[in-house]
Design a protein around this motif. Structure first.
Motif, mmCIF file in Angstrom:
data_model
loop_
_atom_site.group_PDB
_atom_site.id
_atom_site.type_symbol
_atom_site.label_atom_id
_atom_site.label_comp_id
_atom_site.label_asym_id
_atom_site.label_seq_id
_atom_site.Cartn_x
_atom_site.Cartn_y
_atom_site.Cartn_z
ATOM 1 N N GLN A 183 7.784 6.154 6.284
ATOM 2 C CA GLN A 183 6.879 5.746 5.511
ATOM 3 C C GLN A 183 5.940 6.775 5.837
ATOM 4 O O GLN A 183 6.338 6.805 7.531
ATOM 5 C CB GLN A 183 6.176 4.348 5.223
ATOM 6 N N THR B 254 -5.635 7.374 -1.144
ATOM 7 C CA THR B 254 -7.014 6.408 -0.842
ATOM 8 C C THR B 254 -7.868 6.384 -0.175
ATOM 9 O O THR B 254 -8.340 6.083 0.581
ATOM 10 C CB THR B 254 -6.601 4.917 -1.513
ATOM 11 N N GLY C 123 -6.515 2.866 2.787
ATOM 12 C CA GLY C 123 -7.333 4.348 2.640
ATOM 13 C C GLY C 123 -8.307 4.037 3.747
ATOM 14 O O GLY C 123 -8.669 5.055 4.825
ATOM 15 N N VAL D 125 -1.863 9.524 2.588
ATOM 16 C CA VAL D 125 -2.472 8.305 1.328
ATOM 17 C C VAL D 125 -3.812 9.080 0.769
ATOM 18 O O VAL D 125 -4.458 9.287 1.243
ATOM 19 C CB VAL D 125 -2.770 7.036 2.407
ATOM 20 N N HIS E 291 0.646 -1.543 0.017
ATOM 21 C CA HIS E 291 -0.273 0.235 0.241
ATOM 22 C C HIS E 291 0.700 1.348 0.121
ATOM 23 O O HIS E 291 0.286 2.389 -0.061
ATOM 24 C CB HIS E 291 -0.945 0.011 1.382
ATOM 25 N N SER E 292 1.875 0.904 -0.164
ATOM 26 C CA SER E 292 3.223 2.238 -0.089
ATOM 27 C C SER E 292 2.573 2.816 -0.955
ATOM 28 O O SER E 292 3.197 4.287 -1.401
ATOM 29 C CB SER E 292 4.911 1.798 0.278
ATOM 30 N N ASP F 38 0.208 4.118 -2.003
ATOM 31 C CA ASP F 38 -0.796 5.539 -2.534
ATOM 32 C C ASP F 38 -0.509 6.892 -1.756
ATOM 33 O O ASP F 38 -1.632 7.194 -1.711
ATOM 34 C CB ASP F 38 -1.881 3.985 -1.518
ATOM 35 N N ILE F 39 0.951 6.575 -0.989
ATOM 36 C CA ILE F 39 1.312 7.596 -0.620
ATOM 37 C C ILE F 39 1.288 8.637 -1.244
ATOM 38 O O ILE F 39 2.043 8.773 -2.766
ATOM 39 C CB ILE F 39 2.617 7.816 -0.350
ATOM 40 N N SER G 291 -4.209 12.996 6.520
ATOM 41 C CA SER G 291 -3.806 11.677 5.986
ATOM 42 C C SER G 291 -2.827 12.485 4.769
ATOM 43 O O SER G 291 -2.443 12.722 3.555
ATOM 44 C CB SER G 291 -4.772 10.582 5.378
ATOM 45 N N LEU H 25 -1.234 2.031 6.495
ATOM 46 C CA LEU H 25 -1.446 2.560 4.880
ATOM 47 C C LEU H 25 -2.894 2.113 4.068
ATOM 48 O O LEU H 25 -3.053 3.107 2.516
ATOM 49 C CB LEU H 25 -0.123 2.856 4.037
ATOM 50 N N ALA I 288 -6.197 4.774 7.080
ATOM 51 C CA ALA I 288 -5.876 6.025 7.284
ATOM 52 C C ALA I 288 -6.857 6.843 7.090
ATOM 53 O O ALA I 288 -6.646 7.473 7.718
ATOM 54 C CB ALA I 288 -4.902 6.105 5.522
#
Length: 352
Positions: free
Chosen positions: A119, A303, A285, A301, A98-99, A101-102, A299, A283, A288
């Protein structure tokens, strides 16, 4: 015989579960219980939390030899003090799907530009929260750092003001008040900031990292230097409890510090596997967004956006416009000489 085999099996399971513990050292009031419970249910493990109030406390605890933590959550400018002495474990990006989506804006951090060791966790702003009715009656404008540094302003609200018990952040605010670079480590600039702080100190009620938002929500203080997430939570409490005043928070015209707390794995982490799982969980969605809803943090992120409440997405501080964000500064890491200089001025302030 079957009885003893069954008892042995239960004993084995209890030992195994005892080992399934993730130990995190995290900012006070930053991790909602719902996040912890959801992860515990997913991983069938136990999350043990310890808390700190500022980065200096975190560094001091680790420097004193504290062991057993899997994850710590330093601000960006503290990363070099942990990466340099080889205290952090390099992240396995394959375990962090999921990194991807940062948001790009939060990946360009100078202290670990490739995100090899960290992260993003949560973004916020250091600013002023205030009792709207009390400050209006006193004639104090919270949109300027003068509200906590100018003795003429402070006379009107003496002993109703708290500031953060963080040398780096308080000096940065004083430098901005003076029109100087909040990242300056020059002796003459730190001396000027120290002078401003010493003259303002007699009017403050306390240096306070842990309870200022509660004191503000209770009406015991009228003005507090703090972070946007704590003040968001205090504002929510005032509304929910139907207090007879309004609690607001605003950025300052001279500029503000924006900060990013990160999540990192300790080099000697007992459970790096669970640590990677927890980072990736943060991370996601929905996780977060839930984190932002609970804490009032911004956030990192992308997502998370569809799941955010208007209370967050429409607030000028919590969802800043580009021209406002441009006025904010990410604090850099001081070098060893600058840290010693700052410490000397800070000690002089605290002992007087």
């Amino acid at each position: 015989m079957w009885k003893w085999l069954f008892l042995g099996f239960l004993l084995h399971v209890s030992w195994a579960n005892a080992d399934d513990k993730l130990s995190i050292y995290v900012w006070s009031n930053s991790m909602p219980a719902s996040t912890i419970k959801a992860f515990e249910a997913r991983c069938q493990c136990r999350v043990e939390q310890s808390y700190y109030g500022d980065n200096e406390e975190l560094l001091a605890k680790l420097a004193a030899g504290a062991k057993g933590y899997d994850l710590v959550f330093p601000s960006t400018f503290v990363l070099p003090a942990l990466i340099g002495p080889n205290k952090l474990l390099a992240l396995d990006k394959n375990k962090l799907p999921h990194s991807k989506d940062i948001l790009p804006a939060f990946l360009r951090v100078p202290y670990d530009s490739n995100n090899a060791y960290h992260q993003p966790f949560m973004i916020g702003v250091t600013l002023l929260g205030y009792n709207a009715e009390k400050l209006k009656a006193a004639g104090v404008d919270p949109s300027s750092w003068a509200a906590i540094f100018d003795p003429e302003q402070l006379k009107k609200i003496k002993n109703k003001v708290t500031v953060l018990d963080s040398s780096r952040e308080l000096f940065a605010a004083a430098l901005m008040y003076l029109g100087k670079d909040p990242n300056s480590g020059k002796q003459e600039d730190l001396a000027a900031a120290s002078d401003v702080i010493r003259k303002a100190k007699p009017y403050w009620a306390a240096f306070n990292n842990d309870s200022y938002s509660r004191q503000l929500a209770n009406g015991n203080i009228w003005l507090a230097m703090g972070n946007s997430s704590d003040l968001f939570q205090a504002r929510r409490e005032v509304k929910e409890t139907k207090r007879k005043f309004n609690l607001e928070f605003t950025a300052q015209k001279e500029g503000n510090e924006w900060w990013m707390d990160t999540v990192t794995i300790m080099k000697d982490a007992p459970r790096p596997d669970l640590a990677h799982q927890f980072i990736d969980f943060l991370l996601e969605g929905k996780t977060a967004a839930a984190q932002s809803k609970a804490s009032g943090g911004i956030s990192p992120v992308s997502t998370a956006v569809p799941f955010l409440d208007p209370e967050l997405s429409q607030h000028p501080v919590l969802n800043p416009k580009p021209q406002d964000f441009a006025k904010w500064t990410l604090l850099r890491a001081y070098d060893a000489k600058e840290r010693r200089l700052l410490s000397r001025y800070w000690t002089g302030i605290k002992v007087r």
